[in-house]
Design a protein around this motif. Structure first.
Motif, mmCIF file in Angstrom:
data_model
loop_
_atom_site.group_PDB
_atom_site.id
_atom_site.type_symbol
_atom_site.label_atom_id
_atom_site.label_comp_id
_atom_site.label_asym_id
_atom_site.label_seq_id
_atom_site.Cartn_x
_atom_site.Cartn_y
_atom_site.Cartn_z
ATOM 1 N N MET A 1 0.842 -1.176 0.000
ATOM 2 C CA MET A 1 0.000 0.000 0.000
ATOM 3 C C MET A 1 0.886 1.238 0.000
ATOM 4 O O MET A 1 2.023 1.207 0.351
ATOM 5 N N GLY A 2 0.361 2.327 -0.346
ATOM 6 C CA GLY A 2 1.085 3.577 -0.422
ATOM 7 C C GLY A 2 0.519 4.392 -1.562
ATOM 8 O O GLY A 2 -0.254 3.908 -2.359
ATOM 9 N N GLY A 3 0.876 5.620 -1.580
ATOM 10 C CA GLY A 3 0.379 6.469 -2.645
ATOM 11 C C GLY A 3 -0.797 7.316 -2.183
ATOM 12 O O GLY A 3 -1.120 7.384 -1.002
ATOM 13 N N LEU A 4 -1.423 7.930 -3.160
ATOM 14 C CA LEU A 4 -2.535 8.825 -2.869
ATOM 15 C C LEU A 4 -3.843 8.072 -2.714
ATOM 16 O O LEU A 4 -4.052 7.034 -3.318
ATOM 17 N N ILE A 5 -4.720 8.659 -1.920
ATOM 18 C CA ILE A 5 -6.032 8.071 -1.686
ATOM 19 C C ILE A 5 -7.076 9.096 -2.100
ATOM 20 O O ILE A 5 -6.979 10.270 -1.748
ATOM 21 N N ASP A 6 -8.057 8.666 -2.853
ATOM 22 C CA ASP A 6 -9.137 9.557 -3.275
ATOM 23 C C ASP A 6 -9.938 9.966 -2.040
ATOM 24 O O ASP A 6 -10.383 9.125 -1.266
ATOM 25 N N ALA A 7 -10.117 11.272 -1.853
ATOM 26 C CA ALA A 7 -10.836 11.793 -0.679
ATOM 27 C C ALA A 7 -12.249 11.237 -0.603
ATOM 28 O O ALA A 7 -12.816 11.128 0.491
ATOM 29 N N ALA A 8 -12.833 10.850 -1.707
ATOM 30 C CA ALA A 8 -14.206 10.339 -1.721
ATOM 31 C C ALA A 8 -14.352 9.043 -0.918
ATOM 32 O O ALA A 8 -15.456 8.720 -0.465
ATOM 33 N N VAL A 9 -13.254 8.306 -0.718
ATOM 34 C CA VAL A 9 -13.352 7.054 0.041
ATOM 35 C C VAL A 9 -13.241 7.278 1.547
ATOM 36 O O VAL A 9 -13.524 6.376 2.326
ATOM 37 N N LEU A 10 -12.835 8.489 1.943
ATOM 38 C CA LEU A 10 -12.695 8.788 3.371
ATOM 39 C C LEU A 10 -14.050 9.123 3.989
ATOM 40 O O LEU A 10 -14.914 9.690 3.318
ATOM 41 N N PRO A 11 -14.223 8.825 5.268
ATOM 42 C CA PRO A 11 -15.432 9.275 5.949
ATOM 43 C C PRO A 11 -15.526 10.798 5.854
ATOM 44 O O PRO A 11 -14.525 11.503 5.995
ATOM 45 N N GLU A 12 -16.704 11.318 5.598
ATOM 46 C CA GLU A 12 -16.883 12.746 5.331
ATOM 47 C C GLU A 12 -16.325 13.635 6.433
ATOM 48 O O GLU A 12 -15.699 14.657 6.165
ATOM 49 N N GLU A 13 -16.519 13.262 7.693
ATOM 50 C CA GLU A 13 -16.055 14.112 8.802
ATOM 51 C C GLU A 13 -14.540 14.233 8.857
ATOM 52 O O GLU A 13 -14.010 15.131 9.493
ATOM 53 N N GLY A 14 -13.823 13.350 8.186
ATOM 54 C CA GLY A 14 -12.370 13.400 8.200
ATOM 55 C C GLY A 14 -11.756 13.911 6.918
ATOM 56 O O GLY A 14 -10.566 13.755 6.693
ATOM 57 N N ARG A 15 -12.543 14.524 6.071
ATOM 58 C CA ARG A 15 -12.018 15.040 4.794
ATOM 59 C C ARG A 15 -11.472 16.442 4.956
ATOM 60 O O ARG A 15 -11.977 17.407 4.388
ATOM 61 N N HIS A 16 -10.441 16.550 5.760
ATOM 62 C CA HIS A 16 -9.773 17.835 5.954
ATOM 63 C C HIS A 16 -8.304 17.580 6.241
ATOM 64 O O HIS A 16 -7.908 16.469 6.587
ATOM 65 N N ALA A 17 -7.514 18.636 6.079
ATOM 66 C CA ALA A 17 -6.072 18.518 6.310
ATOM 67 C C ALA A 17 -5.805 18.072 7.736
ATOM 68 O O ALA A 17 -6.501 18.479 8.669
ATOM 69 N N ASP A 18 -4.830 17.222 7.909
ATOM 70 C CA ASP A 18 -4.350 16.757 9.212
ATOM 71 C C ASP A 18 -5.297 15.815 9.946
ATOM 72 O O ASP A 18 -5.103 15.544 11.130
ATOM 73 N N ALA A 19 -6.326 15.312 9.277
ATOM 74 C CA ALA A 19 -7.233 14.351 9.900
ATOM 75 C C ALA A 19 -6.466 13.060 10.200
ATOM 76 O O ALA A 19 -5.617 12.626 9.417
ATOM 77 N N ILE A 20 -6.751 12.456 11.345
ATOM 78 C CA ILE A 20 -6.082 11.222 11.746
ATOM 79 C C ILE A 20 -7.096 10.080 11.712
ATOM 80 O O ILE A 20 -8.213 10.206 12.226
ATOM 81 N N PHE A 21 -6.696 8.971 11.099
ATOM 82 C CA PHE A 21 -7.562 7.805 10.956
ATOM 83 C C PHE A 21 -6.902 6.565 11.543
ATOM 84 O O PHE A 21 -5.678 6.444 11.535
ATOM 85 N N ALA A 22 -7.732 5.661 11.999
ATOM 86 C CA ALA A 22 -7.296 4.292 12.290
ATOM 87 C C ALA A 22 -7.851 3.471 11.130
ATOM 88 O O ALA A 22 -8.986 3.688 10.704
ATOM 89 N N VAL A 23 -7.045 2.573 10.600
ATOM 90 C CA VAL A 23 -7.496 1.779 9.465
ATOM 91 C C VAL A 23 -7.244 0.299 9.721
ATOM 92 O O VAL A 23 -6.342 -0.070 10.465
ATOM 93 N N ALA A 24 -8.074 -0.514 9.096
ATOM 94 C CA ALA A 24 -7.858 -1.958 9.096
ATOM 95 C C ALA A 24 -7.590 -2.361 7.656
ATOM 96 O O ALA A 24 -8.312 -1.945 6.742
ATOM 97 N N VAL A 25 -6.535 -3.146 7.453
ATOM 98 C CA VAL A 25 -6.131 -3.550 6.113
ATOM 99 C C VAL A 25 -6.173 -5.069 6.019
ATOM 100 O O VAL A 25 -5.676 -5.774 6.899
ATOM 101 N N GLU A 26 -6.782 -5.553 4.939
ATOM 102 C CA GLU A 26 -6.802 -6.992 4.648
ATOM 103 C C GLU A 26 -6.331 -7.195 3.224
ATOM 104 O O GLU A 26 -6.833 -6.550 2.306
ATOM 105 N N ASP A 27 -5.378 -8.066 3.044
ATOM 106 C CA ASP A 27 -4.828 -8.367 1.714
ATOM 107 C C ASP A 27 -4.415 -7.113 0.962
ATOM 108 O O ASP A 27 -4.648 -6.972 -0.240
#
Length: 69
Positions: A1-27
């Protein structure tokens, strides 16, 4: 994984600069996005506090010598 992420896939409340997320990754794909509002706010406040302290520091002796020239 790495690279840019389309903002449309992020939860709306976190679509701003410096937002911090916890993520779960599978495969190599993100399967859960969880915006951490409390941690985002905490880091924002800590950065602002540090900026405020730095902007209020007194000039060093070298700084005053330069202003006398």
């Amino acid at each position: 994984m790495g690279g840019l992420i389309d903002a449309a896939v992020l939860p709306e409340e976190g679509r701003h600069a410096d937002a911090i997320f916890a993520v779960a990754v599978e495969d190599g794909a993100v399967v859960v996005w969880e915006y951490d509002e409390a941690l985002t706010d905490e880091r924002k406040e800590a950065a602002q506090d540090r900026f405020d302290r730095l902007s209020q520091r007194s000039p060093s002796a070298e700084d005053s010598d330069e202003s006398d020239e």
